[in-house]
Motif scaffolding. Sequence first.
Motif, PDB file in Angstrom:
ATOM      1  N   VAL A 253       0.838  -1.203   0.000  1.00  0.00           N
ATOM      2  CA  VAL A 253       0.000   0.000   0.000  1.00  0.00           C
ATOM      3  C   VAL A 253       0.872   1.252   0.000  1.00  0.00           C
ATOM      4  O   VAL A 253       0.535   2.252  -0.643  1.00  0.00           O
ATOM      5  N   GLY A 254       2.008   1.209   0.718  1.00  0.00           N
ATOM      6  CA  GLY A 254       2.926   2.346   0.706  1.00  0.00           C
ATOM      7  C   GLY A 254       3.470   2.609  -0.690  1.00  0.00           C
ATOM      8  O   GLY A 254       3.575   3.766  -1.133  1.00  0.00           O
ATOM      9  N   ASN A 255       3.802   1.537  -1.414  1.00  0.00           N
ATOM     10  CA  ASN A 255       4.274   1.684  -2.795  1.00  0.00           C
ATOM     11  C   ASN A 255       3.193   2.293  -3.679  1.00  0.00           C
ATOM     12  O   ASN A 255       3.459   3.203  -4.479  1.00  0.00           O
ATOM     13  N   ILE A 256       1.982   1.791  -3.555  1.00  0.00           N
ATOM     14  CA  ILE A 256       0.852   2.306  -4.334  1.00  0.00           C
ATOM     15  C   ILE A 256       0.619   3.782  -4.023  1.00  0.00           C
ATOM     16  O   ILE A 256       0.313   4.589  -4.914  1.00  0.00           O
ATOM     17  N   ALA A 276     -16.899   4.843   1.192  1.00  0.00           N
ATOM     18  CA  ALA A 276     -15.892   4.167   2.030  1.00  0.00           C
ATOM     19  C   ALA A 276     -16.500   2.935   2.689  1.00  0.00           C
ATOM     20  O   ALA A 276     -15.851   1.879   2.778  1.00  0.00           O
ATOM     21  N   TYR A 277     -17.723   3.061   3.154  1.00  0.00           N
ATOM     22  CA  TYR A 277     -18.420   1.950   3.824  1.00  0.00           C
ATOM     23  C   TYR A 277     -18.675   0.804   2.839  1.00  0.00           C
ATOM     24  O   TYR A 277     -18.327  -0.357   3.122  1.00  0.00           O
ATOM     25  N   LEU A 278     -19.267   1.115   1.705  1.00  0.00           N
ATOM     26  CA  LEU A 278     -19.613   0.071   0.738  1.00  0.00           C
ATOM     27  C   LEU A 278     -18.368  -0.556   0.120  1.00  0.00           C
ATOM     28  O   LEU A 278     -18.318  -1.772  -0.093  1.00  0.00           O
ATOM     29  N   THR A 279     -17.351   0.265  -0.142  1.00  0.00           N
ATOM     30  CA  THR A 279     -16.097  -0.272  -0.683  1.00  0.00           C
ATOM     31  C   THR A 279     -15.459  -1.247   0.300  1.00  0.00           C
ATOM     32  O   THR A 279     -14.940  -2.304  -0.092  1.00  0.00           O
ATOM     33  N   SER A 280     -15.517  -0.907   1.585  1.00  0.00           N
ATOM     34  CA  SER A 280     -14.939  -1.777   2.619  1.00  0.00           C
ATOM     35  C   SER A 280     -15.661  -3.115   2.668  1.00  0.00           C
ATOM     36  O   SER A 280     -15.025  -4.172   2.775  1.00  0.00           O
ATOM     37  N   LEU A 295      -5.757  -1.123   2.921  1.00  0.00           N
ATOM     38  CA  LEU A 295      -5.859  -0.474   1.614  1.00  0.00           C
ATOM     39  C   LEU A 295      -6.766   0.759   1.671  1.00  0.00           C
ATOM     40  O   LEU A 295      -6.351   1.868   1.297  1.00  0.00           O
ATOM     41  N   VAL A 296      -7.988   0.586   2.153  1.00  0.00           N
ATOM     42  CA  VAL A 296      -8.973   1.671   2.117  1.00  0.00           C
ATOM     43  C   VAL A 296      -8.578   2.815   3.047  1.00  0.00           C
ATOM     44  O   VAL A 296      -8.769   3.999   2.719  1.00  0.00           O
ATOM     45  N   SER A 297      -8.005   2.493   4.200  1.00  0.00           N
ATOM     46  CA  SER A 297      -7.666   3.532   5.175  1.00  0.00           C
ATOM     47  C   SER A 297      -6.590   4.485   4.672  1.00  0.00           C
ATOM     48  O   SER A 297      -6.470   5.614   5.156  1.00  0.00           O
ATOM     49  N   LYS A 298      -5.799   4.059   3.706  1.00  0.00           N
ATOM     50  CA  LYS A 298      -4.758   4.919   3.145  1.00  0.00           C
ATOM     51  C   LYS A 298      -5.335   6.023   2.257  1.00  0.00           C
ATOM     52  O   LYS A 298      -4.665   7.010   1.964  1.00  0.00           O
ATOM     53  N   PHE A 299      -6.590   5.834   1.826  1.00  0.00           N
ATOM     54  CA  PHE A 299      -7.169   6.776   0.875  1.00  0.00           C
ATOM     55  C   PHE A 299      -8.468   7.396   1.378  1.00  0.00           C
ATOM     56  O   PHE A 299      -9.205   8.003   0.616  1.00  0.00           O
ATOM     57  N   SER A 300      -8.735   7.237   2.670  1.00  0.00           N
ATOM     58  CA  SER A 300      -9.965   7.800   3.223  1.00  0.00           C
ATOM     59  C   SER A 300      -9.765   8.159   4.693  1.00  0.00           C
ATOM     60  O   SER A 300      -9.039   7.480   5.415  1.00  0.00           O
ATOM     61  N   THR A 301     -10.425   9.222   5.115  1.00  0.00           N
ATOM     62  CA  THR A 301     -10.365   9.641   6.522  1.00  0.00           C
ATOM     63  C   THR A 301     -11.614   9.240   7.288  1.00  0.00           C
ATOM     64  O   THR A 301     -11.743   9.563   8.468  1.00  0.00           O
ATOM     65  N   TYR A 302     -12.527   8.550   6.643  1.00  0.00           N
ATOM     66  CA  TYR A 302     -13.797   8.192   7.273  1.00  0.00           C
ATOM     67  C   TYR A 302     -13.636   6.922   8.100  1.00  0.00           C
ATOM     68  O   TYR A 302     -14.045   5.823   7.706  1.00  0.00           O
TER      69      TYR A 302
END
Length: 369
Positions: A253-256, A276-280, A295-302
């Motif tokens: 995830v850091g590389n991405i 964010a909820y539905l993607t998770s 993965l998701v937490s790297k691109f969302s603050t929710y």
Amino acid sequence: MSVLKRVFSDKVLWIAGTAAILTSIFISPPRLMDINWKTIASLLSMMIIIQIYDYLDFLKYYASYLTNKAKTTQQMMLTLASLAFFGAMFLTNDVTILTLVPLFYELSKHIKINPIYPVIIIAMAANLGSIFTPFGNTHNLFLLTHYNLGIMQFFVMSAPITIVNFLAIFGLTRFFPKDKIELSELTPVELNIPSLALSAFVTIIIFLGIFSVIPMWGSLIAALLLVVFINPNILKSVDYSIVLIFMCFFVAVGNINRDPQIVSHLSGFIQTRTSAYLTSIITSQFISNVPTTILVSKFSTYVHAIFLGTNIGGLGTVVASLANLLAFKQYKFFFKKNPGKYLLAFSIINFTMLIIIGTIGYFMIDLFQ
């Protein structure tokens, strides 16, 4: 050698390792700073203390004691489900399943019941109960450290959905018959009170580290000293593959995260609490909720939406949570029949509960942001 064999036979670790290598080659060179070392130390500390409690037969003692009190099949299933639900809060869903499925196998010798449904309920109860604490599920520990959550912040998020989950599990146990049973033949388990008392003290130290009251490395040292004192061989039972899986996904995830185009695309895709909820939830169905969380937490603050989505997303497919796979393996090992029927029943019950609890979770995502 047996530890290494167990670690490197973990298929999820191979997937995580492949992801780390490929992203390191094609996207960006890896960096040590991508690894959340507090999460790693927290995971290792908790896995050590959990294996100590397992070695001391803590959950097995209460499981044997309480199930012996059951007078009907329905009471027995409520007891097992409750033990799975509350036990997973402190001993993780994996350890709870590894303790209670073998216990149920012993119970099944004294009663007439289709083993498929009890094993499914035990696994589901463990998954849903582990939501309540940051140490019940490994990805909850990550969320806690990644978003620097305080004690109250975390439990304000987890308490409402935990109440919903328990009511759902309680409702499922009502479908079992009230047939009379007699379980007095079960062998009682002895407890080592001094060792348990010392373990409880070290557990408090670990909790203080997890919630940043004291340095996490101090908690890890306390856990290591305890396991050496009680029995160093316990270290052979620790699931080190979980630590390596987290490290690999941190690297991937850091590389991405260093590719502007990918970051822009993923950030744009998870712009709202609902997305964010539905993607998770949806992503968990395919790659399980642990890597989904990272993965998701790297691109969302929710954080609340991700917390609910990845935890509720443990329902559904057999790969949505590693605990689901573990329960399936336990079923095949002990009961050795009808794995296809197990998967069919598992899918029907889990997706039904995913729709019900997922809908309730959807109306909760705006409550605590």
